[in-house]
Enzyme design. Structure first.
Site, mmCIF file in Angstrom:
data_model
loop_
_atom_site.group_PDB
_atom_site.id
_atom_site.type_symbol
_atom_site.label_atom_id
_atom_site.label_comp_id
_atom_site.label_asym_id
_atom_site.label_seq_id
_atom_site.Cartn_x
_atom_site.Cartn_y
_atom_site.Cartn_z
ATOM 1 N N LEU A 18 8.528 -16.029 -21.561
ATOM 2 C CA LEU A 18 8.628 -16.637 -20.230
ATOM 3 C C LEU A 18 7.270 -16.632 -19.526
ATOM 4 C CD1 LEU A 18 10.446 -17.907 -18.063
ATOM 5 C CD2 LEU A 18 10.956 -15.604 -17.231
ATOM 6 N N SER A 436 -16.100 1.347 -9.679
ATOM 7 C CA SER A 436 -16.290 0.262 -10.642
ATOM 8 C C SER A 436 -17.165 -0.841 -10.065
ATOM 9 C CB SER A 436 -14.940 -0.314 -11.047
ATOM 10 O OG SER A 436 -14.222 -0.744 -9.916
ATOM 11 N N ASP A 602 -9.902 10.176 -8.465
ATOM 12 C CA ASP A 602 -9.107 9.130 -7.809
ATOM 13 C C ASP A 602 -7.627 9.452 -7.817
ATOM 14 O OD1 ASP A 602 -11.212 7.382 -7.217
ATOM 15 O OD2 ASP A 602 -11.194 6.551 -9.245
ATOM 16 N N GLU A 668 -8.738 3.052 2.410
ATOM 17 C CA GLU A 668 -8.768 1.626 2.690
ATOM 18 C C GLU A 668 -8.452 1.375 4.166
ATOM 19 O OE1 GLU A 668 -6.563 -0.927 -0.136
ATOM 20 O OE2 GLU A 668 -5.566 -1.609 1.671
ATOM 21 N N HIS A 697 -10.717 -6.967 -1.381
ATOM 22 C CA HIS A 697 -9.641 -7.747 -1.995
ATOM 23 C C HIS A 697 -9.812 -9.244 -1.782
ATOM 24 C CE1 HIS A 697 -8.278 -3.659 -1.235
ATOM 25 N NE2 HIS A 697 -7.663 -3.771 -2.383
ATOM 26 N N CYS A 729 -12.396 -0.232 -1.801
ATOM 27 C CA CYS A 729 -11.798 0.045 -3.114
ATOM 28 C C CYS A 729 -12.831 -0.304 -4.185
ATOM 29 C CB CYS A 729 -10.509 -0.770 -3.286
ATOM 30 S SG CYS A 729 -9.436 -0.166 -4.608
HETATM 31 N N1 GLN Z 1 -12.684 4.347 -9.356
HETATM 32 C C1 GLN Z 1 -11.781 3.273 -9.445
HETATM 33 C C2 GLN Z 1 -12.511 1.953 -9.316
HETATM 34 O O1 GLN Z 1 -13.434 1.872 -8.592
HETATM 35 C C3 GLN Z 1 -10.717 3.345 -8.387
HETATM 36 C C4 GLN Z 1 -9.694 2.263 -8.565
HETATM 37 C C5 GLN Z 1 -8.620 2.233 -7.536
HETATM 38 O O2 GLN Z 1 -8.767 2.745 -6.469
HETATM 39 N N2 GLN Z 1 -7.511 1.618 -7.843
HETATM 40 O O3 GLN Z 1 -12.149 0.974 -9.893
HETATM 41 ZN ZN ZN Z 2 -8.713 1.840 -4.420
#
Ligand code: GLN
Ligand code: ZN
Length: 754
Positions: A18, A436, A602, A668, A697, A729
């Site tokens: 699907l 990241s 984290d 956040e 985001h 993030c």
């Molecule tokens: N250390 C991770 C990153 O920067 C944290 C990811 C997250 O908060 N979901 O991707």
């Molecule tokens: Zn995050």
């Protein structure tokens, strides 16, 4: 006698058919008739699987092209205004789910405590609703043409309202009188399709802490719906106990009540109410949320101990099997021993059938196939209890013998932070990122090629190291204070660690629907967990060797690893969490010994693990905090521990966050101004905080002025000594073209304040 029951079945397909059909259609590589063809084929196949397994109560309308809440909104004609001018119903449906060039999609959120996301209906008092039953009758008739009389699944009116949102102001329950007549009309139309059709109403909202108002609406709803002639109503709940609702439903004219006996239990009062009412109990004893084989003998005991006459019991899955991977049959890499302990959706059907046969008949009456199945089940249950693959004495001992000093850092934060400030020598308002950097196609293909043996370790590591070099150079160039290596070697923040820890297994095809066409493949924690060797040390020390600045070590915390995996059901979650915590502790120790001065642990999924009922929260908080503290207890006073959480709603858990005792937390807040930062101030939160100064985001690049404004707001709330400056993030889903200017603006804005 009708004996067994499946609440709902996964629809994405055993090979995710699907998903691929939908994505081809969305990308305009095919037209919708192709999707319909695939959908028909899947429904047919899934019904057939259930029939072959001997399931008596099979559902229709558990299928969906996107989501069942969205389908319910469509059934009621609750189409938000901005989509009403779209004439083609298919285009309208997918625009609601995913947005289009002109319209934003409806929002999406987690279905109770699962990782399945539903589309949140948007309701307003001024809406005009009208019933649209086409999907439901079509699906019923499709099954009928296949010789099956299905039950029809609908999301119940109270749960539908409770999980919707009002776009005008007010409470969604104010729409009760508007939608209930439509539900009633639906039942009347369904009644005309066939005699005695069972309609299953999903009302999982009643496993939460429900108000008397919700309970009285429940009574009103099912009194009225129950008055429709020629229909049998089953109201099902799942994921926890629903004793209050059970007592209410026992006094309505519904035919059956579905309860989760895996993640919930029936209390005395509710049991009596069911017994006296003579209603059927749909007893959820095959776990629809976890992947382990059922202990058949235990399940039978449990069914008998209910103390209800057999005519009043139907054996059921605890919830829809949607939350499970589809089948074990394509798993070629799992060892046969591990496989013998596992049961996915398809395999659960056989368990249901076996349990109901044993419960309603006798062992002597079992056919050869079921006899073999039972013997194998007993064997697997017994090997699982003792297998040395699972049980490692040294690990169990290590958790049992944790001493005071391993349960948390011994020096209080106020003293630690002084020492840290002295060694780290960071400027005020230190700048950093969450870990990241953009995951480029080059990285992804290198990882894939390495996994498939197309490139060797050296070649692979070279690609990663080049990337780290670039990340370091870039961060130095823009003058960030605390650097990260960028996480190029990680596919996923949980999978990466799971793959290096002992006690984890990975499937090849264990996909579970997360939303729309998206699926996730969670790791399975099957055994005592340990860390055979360092997991991140080489990468982090390599990155540190490339710079004189401070390189932050980057780990995933024990609670997040646990919450994003399928966990053991043969020991408490808390124990598994502590084992993972010790593995992380070992890594922290190795990192600090190698000269890494800041380590981030984290806990992105910390909040997700909260139970559905408030009175169960403190137990969770206790072991979750304890696990985090065990993981970080090894850190020297001078080693600074950071943590990161991907959300902003801390009001009710601020004390818990504080109790984790991390030196710095990044959160956040970018999307909500400094409103929630105030919570930190109001509570006199003492540790340092890095409230995200821009929203990662969105692809938008924030200007320097915008970030300056944000920093000014932060400084109104918390003193400069307590603040860090960072995005909200990780940056892995962003592009370099966005990341570079954004971070540059962030650093420049910060410098202005210094
Ligand atoms: N250390 C991770 C990153 O920067 C944290 C990811 C997250 O908060 N979901 O991707
Ligand atoms: Zn995050």
């Amino acid at each position: 006698m009708s004996k067994n029951y499946v609440i709902g079945f996964p629809r994405i397909g055993e090979k995710r058919e699907l998903k691929f059909a939908l994505e081809d259609f969305w990308a305009k590589r095919s037209d919708f008739s192709e999707v319909e063809k695939v959908a028909k084929m899947l429904k047919k196949r899934h019904w057939e699987y259930q029939r072959e397994a001997g399931i008596d109560h099979i559902s229709s309308n558990d299928f969906s092209y996107y989501d069942n809440m969205l389908d319910t909104a469509v059934m009621l004609g609750a189409i938000p205004t901005r989509f009403q001018d779209i004439e083609d119903p298919t285009a309208q449906y997918f625009a609601m789910a995913r947005g289009d060039e002109k319209r934003t999609a409806m929002s999406m959120t987690k279905w109770l405590n699962t990782n399945y996301h539903y589309i949140v209906p948007e309701l307003s008092l001024s809406d005009n609703y009208g019933l649209n039953l086409t999907k439901i009758t079509d699906e019923y008739n499709e099954a009928k043409a296949q010789g099956l009389k299905t039950k029809i699944n609908l999301i119940g009116p109270i749960t539908f309202l409770a999980l919707s949102r009002r776009v005008d102001s007010g409470d969604t329950f104010e729409l009760f009188d508007k939608i209930l007549p439509l539900y009633k009309e639906a039942l009347e139309k369904i009644a005309s399709l066939d005699s005695d059709i069972i309609v299953q109403f999903d009302e999982p909202i009643f496993v939460k802490d429900v108000s008397t108002k919700e309970l009285s609406l429940l009574k009103r709803a099912y009194d009225q719906l129950g008055s429709v002639e020629g229909i049998k109503i089953a109201v099902v709940t799942y994921f926890n106990s629903a004793n209050e609702a059970t007592k209410v439903l026992a006094n309505t004219s519904v035919w059956a009540i579905g309860l989760d006996l895996i993640y919930g239990e029936l209390d005395e009062g509710a049991t009596q109410a069911v017994a006296q009412s003579g209603k059927v109990l749909i007893a959820g004893i095959v776990d629809g949320r976890n992947i382990w084989i059922n202990d058949i003998d235990e399940s039978l005991k449990k069914l008998h101990s209910l103390g209800l006459p057999k005519e009043q019991i139907i054996v059921s899955s605890s919830c829809s099997l949607l939350h499970l991977p589809f089948t074990l049959k394509y798993e070629e890499k799992l060892s046969t021993e591990i496989k013998s302990w596992l049961s996915f959706a398809l395999e659960k059907l056989d368990e249901l059938s076996l349990i109901s046969t044993l419960f309603f008949e006798t062992e002597a009456e079992l056919d050869q196939q079921k006899q073999t199945q039972l013997t194998q089940n007993r064997q697997a249950i017994s090997t699982r209890k003792n297998s040395t693959l699972i049980h490692k004495e040294e690990i169990k001992q290590r958790v049992a013998n944790l001493t005071e000093s391993a349960l948390g850092r011994s020096t209080p934060f106020e003293e630690r932070i002084k020492k840290q400030k002295a060694t780290l020598k960071l400027p005020t308002l230190p700048t950093t990122t969450i870990g990241s950097f953009p995951q480029t196609t080059e990285l992804r293909s290198a990882r894939k090629a390495f996994k498939q043996g197309e490139i060797d370790t050296n070649a692979y590591e070279q690609v990663m190291k080049n990337y780290i070099d670039e990340c370091v150079a870039f961060q130095e160039e823009i003058d960030l204070d605390v650097l990260v290596h960028g996480e190029p070697e990680r596919n996923d923040m949980v999978e990466y660690f799971g793959e290096m820890l002992e006690g984890f297994a990975f499937t090849q095809n264990g996909w579970v629907q997360s939303y729309g066409s998206r699926c996730v493949k969670p790791p399975l924690i099957y055994a005592d967990v340990s860390r055979p060797k360092p997991m991140t040390l080489d990468w982090i020390t390599y990155a540190q060797s490339k710079t004189d600045r401070i390189m932050k070590g980057m780990l995933t915390g024990p609670v997040t690893i646990l919450n994003w995996s399928f966990v053991r059901d043969d020991q408490p979650r808390s124990l598994t969490a502590k084992q993972i915590a010790l593995a992380i502790a070992d890594e922290i120790d190795d990192l600090q010994k190698a000269g890494i001065k800041i380590i981030q642990v984290d806990e992105a999924a910390f909040k997700e693990g909260y139970p559905l009922k408030k009175d169960q929260a403190s137990e969770y908080e206790q072991w979750a905090v304890e696990s985090f503290k065990i993981a970080t207890a090894v850190a020297d006073d001078e080693t600074q521990i950071h943590t990161h959480m991907c959300y902003s709603d801390f009001n009710d858990i601020i004390r818990t966050i504080e109790a984790m005792d991390a030196d710095v937390i990044s959160i956040e807040t970018a999307r909500s101004g400094n409103r929630l930062l105030k919570i930190f101030k109001d509570h006199g939160y003492k540790q340092e905080v890095g409230p995200g100064v821009y929203d990662i985001h969105s692809p938008r690049v924030p200007s320097q002025e915008e970030i300056e404004k944000q920093i000014a707001l932060l400084l109104e709330v918390l003193p400069k000594e307590q603040l860090w400056i960072n995005p909200d993030c990780g940056l892995k889903t962003r592009k370099w073209e966005e990341v570079k200017p954004s971070l540059e603006h962030m650093v420049k804005a910060t410098k202005k304040f210094r």
